[in-house]
Design a protein around this motif. Structure first.
Motif, mmCIF file in Angstrom:
data_model
loop_
_atom_site.group_PDB
_atom_site.id
_atom_site.type_symbol
_atom_site.label_atom_id
_atom_site.label_comp_id
_atom_site.label_asym_id
_atom_site.label_seq_id
_atom_site.Cartn_x
_atom_site.Cartn_y
_atom_site.Cartn_z
ATOM 1 N N ILE A 155 -33.135 36.601 47.616
ATOM 2 C CA ILE A 155 -33.199 35.193 48.015
ATOM 3 C C ILE A 155 -34.132 34.424 47.094
ATOM 4 O O ILE A 155 -33.811 33.313 46.639
ATOM 5 C CB ILE A 155 -33.655 35.083 49.484
ATOM 6 C CG1 ILE A 155 -32.605 35.688 50.416
ATOM 7 C CG2 ILE A 155 -33.908 33.628 49.858
ATOM 8 C CD1 ILE A 155 -33.041 35.763 51.859
ATOM 9 N N VAL A 156 -35.283 35.010 46.790
ATOM 10 C CA VAL A 156 -36.247 34.337 45.920
ATOM 11 C C VAL A 156 -35.681 34.183 44.514
ATOM 12 O O VAL A 156 -35.813 33.116 43.892
ATOM 13 C CB VAL A 156 -37.574 35.116 45.901
ATOM 14 C CG1 VAL A 156 -38.506 34.580 44.810
ATOM 15 C CG2 VAL A 156 -38.262 35.017 47.264
ATOM 16 N N MET A 157 -35.046 35.226 43.989
ATOM 17 C CA MET A 157 -34.448 35.126 42.655
ATOM 18 C C MET A 157 -33.354 34.066 42.627
ATOM 19 O O MET A 157 -33.234 33.307 41.659
ATOM 20 C CB MET A 157 -33.881 36.484 42.234
ATOM 21 C CG MET A 157 -34.919 37.541 41.928
ATOM 22 S SD MET A 157 -34.171 39.120 41.445
ATOM 23 C CE MET A 157 -33.352 38.659 39.918
ATOM 24 N N PHE A 158 -32.541 34.010 43.676
ATOM 25 C CA PHE A 158 -31.464 33.019 43.740
ATOM 26 C C PHE A 158 -32.032 31.599 43.762
ATOM 27 O O PHE A 158 -31.563 30.718 43.035
ATOM 28 C CB PHE A 158 -30.613 33.276 44.986
ATOM 29 C CG PHE A 158 -29.462 32.328 45.141
ATOM 30 C CD1 PHE A 158 -28.358 32.415 44.325
ATOM 31 C CD2 PHE A 158 -29.496 31.334 46.105
ATOM 32 C CE1 PHE A 158 -27.293 31.538 44.460
ATOM 33 C CE2 PHE A 158 -28.449 30.451 46.256
ATOM 34 C CZ PHE A 158 -27.339 30.554 45.428
ATOM 35 N N LEU A 159 -33.058 31.377 44.581
ATOM 36 C CA LEU A 159 -33.657 30.047 44.659
ATOM 37 C C LEU A 159 -34.398 29.695 43.374
ATOM 38 O O LEU A 159 -34.451 28.519 42.992
ATOM 39 C CB LEU A 159 -34.605 29.974 45.861
ATOM 40 C CG LEU A 159 -33.941 30.115 47.238
ATOM 41 C CD1 LEU A 159 -34.987 30.067 48.342
ATOM 42 C CD2 LEU A 159 -32.903 29.016 47.445
ATOM 43 N N THR A 160 -34.955 30.704 42.705
ATOM 44 C CA THR A 160 -35.583 30.448 41.405
ATOM 45 C C THR A 160 -34.529 30.072 40.378
ATOM 46 O O THR A 160 -34.736 29.184 39.554
ATOM 47 C CB THR A 160 -36.368 31.682 40.937
ATOM 48 O OG1 THR A 160 -37.349 32.023 41.921
ATOM 49 C CG2 THR A 160 -37.067 31.410 39.614
ATOM 50 N N ARG A 161 -33.406 30.750 40.435
ATOM 51 C CA ARG A 161 -32.307 30.434 39.516
ATOM 52 C C ARG A 161 -31.809 29.014 39.716
ATOM 53 O O ARG A 161 -31.418 28.337 38.751
ATOM 54 C CB ARG A 161 -31.162 31.419 39.747
ATOM 55 C CG ARG A 161 -30.047 31.345 38.714
ATOM 56 C CD ARG A 161 -30.499 31.895 37.390
ATOM 57 N NE ARG A 161 -29.475 31.754 36.370
ATOM 58 C CZ ARG A 161 -29.614 32.127 35.112
ATOM 59 N NH1 ARG A 161 -30.747 32.676 34.731
ATOM 60 N NH2 ARG A 161 -28.650 31.964 34.246
ATOM 61 N N LEU A 162 -31.842 28.551 40.966
ATOM 62 C CA LEU A 162 -31.424 27.178 41.266
ATOM 63 C C LEU A 162 -32.553 26.171 41.069
ATOM 64 O O LEU A 162 -32.374 24.987 41.368
ATOM 65 C CB LEU A 162 -30.918 27.087 42.704
ATOM 66 C CG LEU A 162 -29.687 27.922 43.046
ATOM 67 C CD1 LEU A 162 -29.285 27.704 44.495
ATOM 68 C CD2 LEU A 162 -28.526 27.604 42.121
ATOM 69 N N ARG A 163 -33.717 26.643 40.606
ATOM 70 C CA ARG A 163 -34.889 25.809 40.329
ATOM 71 C C ARG A 163 -35.473 25.182 41.597
ATOM 72 O O ARG A 163 -36.130 24.145 41.551
ATOM 73 C CB ARG A 163 -34.557 24.718 39.305
ATOM 74 C CG ARG A 163 -34.003 25.275 37.990
ATOM 75 C CD ARG A 163 -33.623 24.180 37.025
ATOM 76 N NE ARG A 163 -32.963 24.735 35.860
ATOM 77 C CZ ARG A 163 -33.576 25.189 34.781
ATOM 78 N NH1 ARG A 163 -34.903 25.177 34.753
ATOM 79 N NH2 ARG A 163 -32.907 25.670 33.761
ATOM 80 N N ILE A 164 -35.237 25.819 42.727
ATOM 81 C CA ILE A 164 -35.849 25.361 43.970
ATOM 82 C C ILE A 164 -37.231 25.974 44.132
ATOM 83 O O ILE A 164 -38.147 25.344 44.649
ATOM 84 C CB ILE A 164 -34.946 25.716 45.166
ATOM 85 C CG1 ILE A 164 -33.593 24.990 45.037
ATOM 86 C CG2 ILE A 164 -35.610 25.352 46.493
ATOM 87 C CD1 ILE A 164 -32.606 25.371 46.110
ATOM 88 N N LEU A 165 -37.384 27.223 43.680
ATOM 89 C CA LEU A 165 -38.670 27.912 43.710
ATOM 90 C C LEU A 165 -39.075 28.294 42.300
ATOM 91 O O LEU A 165 -38.249 28.329 41.379
ATOM 92 C CB LEU A 165 -38.584 29.174 44.570
ATOM 93 C CG LEU A 165 -38.427 29.001 46.081
ATOM 94 C CD1 LEU A 165 -38.317 30.358 46.746
ATOM 95 C CD2 LEU A 165 -39.584 28.207 46.663
ATOM 96 N N ASN A 166 -40.350 28.587 42.124
ATOM 97 C CA ASN A 166 -40.862 29.139 40.890
ATOM 98 C C ASN A 166 -42.053 30.027 41.234
ATOM 99 O O ASN A 166 -42.634 29.924 42.322
ATOM 100 C CB ASN A 166 -41.245 28.035 39.888
ATOM 101 C CG ASN A 166 -42.281 27.084 40.440
ATOM 102 O OD1 ASN A 166 -43.390 27.489 40.820
ATOM 103 N ND2 ASN A 166 -41.947 25.806 40.509
ATOM 104 N N PRO A 167 -42.459 30.936 40.319
ATOM 105 C CA PRO A 167 -43.534 31.884 40.650
ATOM 106 C C PRO A 167 -44.866 31.210 40.940
ATOM 107 O O PRO A 167 -45.652 31.718 41.743
ATOM 108 C CB PRO A 167 -43.614 32.771 39.401
ATOM 109 C CG PRO A 167 -42.943 31.991 38.319
ATOM 110 C CD PRO A 167 -41.893 31.183 38.991
ATOM 111 N N MET A 168 -45.144 30.075 40.298
ATOM 112 C CA MET A 168 -46.409 29.383 40.572
ATOM 113 C C MET A 168 -46.453 28.883 42.009
ATOM 114 O O MET A 168 -47.476 29.001 42.700
ATOM 115 C CB MET A 168 -46.581 28.216 39.603
ATOM 116 C CG MET A 168 -46.769 28.635 38.147
ATOM 117 S SD MET A 168 -45.234 29.088 37.340
ATOM 118 C CE MET A 168 -44.461 27.458 37.223
#
Length: 258
Positions: free
Chosen positions: A171-184
């Motif tokens: 889920i986190v990788m998917f949302l990161t891919r969609l630029r909704i989340l990032n590691p910071m």
């Protein structure tokens, strides 16, 4: 205004059609689950996890209840990839081509992690919990006898949450891919996430402290793994953007030329 209403109606119609497809697959798998439930129940009863403790029926409806639980689980597992595929098809028109291709790979990964989570919960966590509970029963001088509905209900309460929890990295990788989340952002809200995940872990487990701890600790480790995977995806996105700007120029430059 009319075009906008028609667009909304079309989206809702498509969503309904995809939900019907998922429900149809679930119903078919549920029916098939009644056929496979019997051998699966017999196999799990012969596993040494119960440590030789008799499993008995305490109520006339116990057998039907257990069959329904197993059939529902089989139907849900069979319908999971179909549901994820239709979810991807529903949101894919709003994604870029690279995002569309990249997000498609999350479907088999999510299904695999769900199965891995269930196997981890059953073969690693559940035996330790059962051994602890059996030992606690012996300390009070009671002879353990497990009702079949209570035994498998406890099994599902311990195992299914791990299948769900193991979806966190995907889920986190998917949302990161969609630029909704990032590691910071994930690292910044770590304390709040820990608290929320602890609440979720306690809610998904039976009301006893050992199960709560055994679910919450892997959840926190999965969150840290999610941050690490999000960092990998985010760095790849930055490299792709740098290569794009190097070859085609920045978006702002293109707009000024126009």
């Amino acid at each position: 205004m009319r075009d906008r209403e028609m667009t909304v109606v079309e989206h809702l119609t498509e969503l309904r059609r995809r939900i019907i497809w998922v429900l149809a697959v679930f119903v078919v798998a549920l029916i098939a689950g009644f056929y496979f439930a019997g051998p699966l129940i017999e196999y799990l009863k012969q596993e040494p996890i119960a440590d030789g403790v008799p499993i008995i029926s305490l109520h006339p409806s116990d057998a039907l209840r257990v069959y329904m639980q197993f059939a529902f689980l089989i139907g849900a597992v069979a319908a999971l990839p179909v549901a994820l595929f239709h979810l991807w098809r529903f949101v894919s028109p709003g994604l870029e081509e690279r995002e569309r291709r990249g997000s498609l790979y999350f479907i088999p990964a999510a299904c695999l992690l769900f199965i891995v989570g269930i196997l981890f919960g059953y073969y690693v966590v559940f035996p330790m919990i059962m051994q602890f509970m059996t030992g606690m029963t012996a300390t009070i001088g009671a002879d353990p006898n497990y009702g079949i509905a209570e035994y498998f209900g406890f099994l599902f309460n311990m195992v299914i949450p791990f299948g769900i929890l193991f979806q966190l990295p995907i889920i986190v990788m998917f949302l990161t891919r969609l630029r909704i989340l990032n590691p910071m952002r994930l690292a910044k809200v770590r304390r709040f996430a820990y608290f929320g995940l602890a609440v979720v872990g306690i809610t998904l487990t039976p009301p006893e402290i050992v199960s709560d701890i055994m679910v919450t600790i892997p959840l926190l480790l999965l969150y840290e793994m999610s941050i690490w995977l999000s960092r990998i995806v985010y760095r790849k996105q930055l490299r792709e953007e740098a290569e794009w700007e190097k070859e085609y120029g920045s978006y702002e430059t293109d707009e000024l030329v126009r």
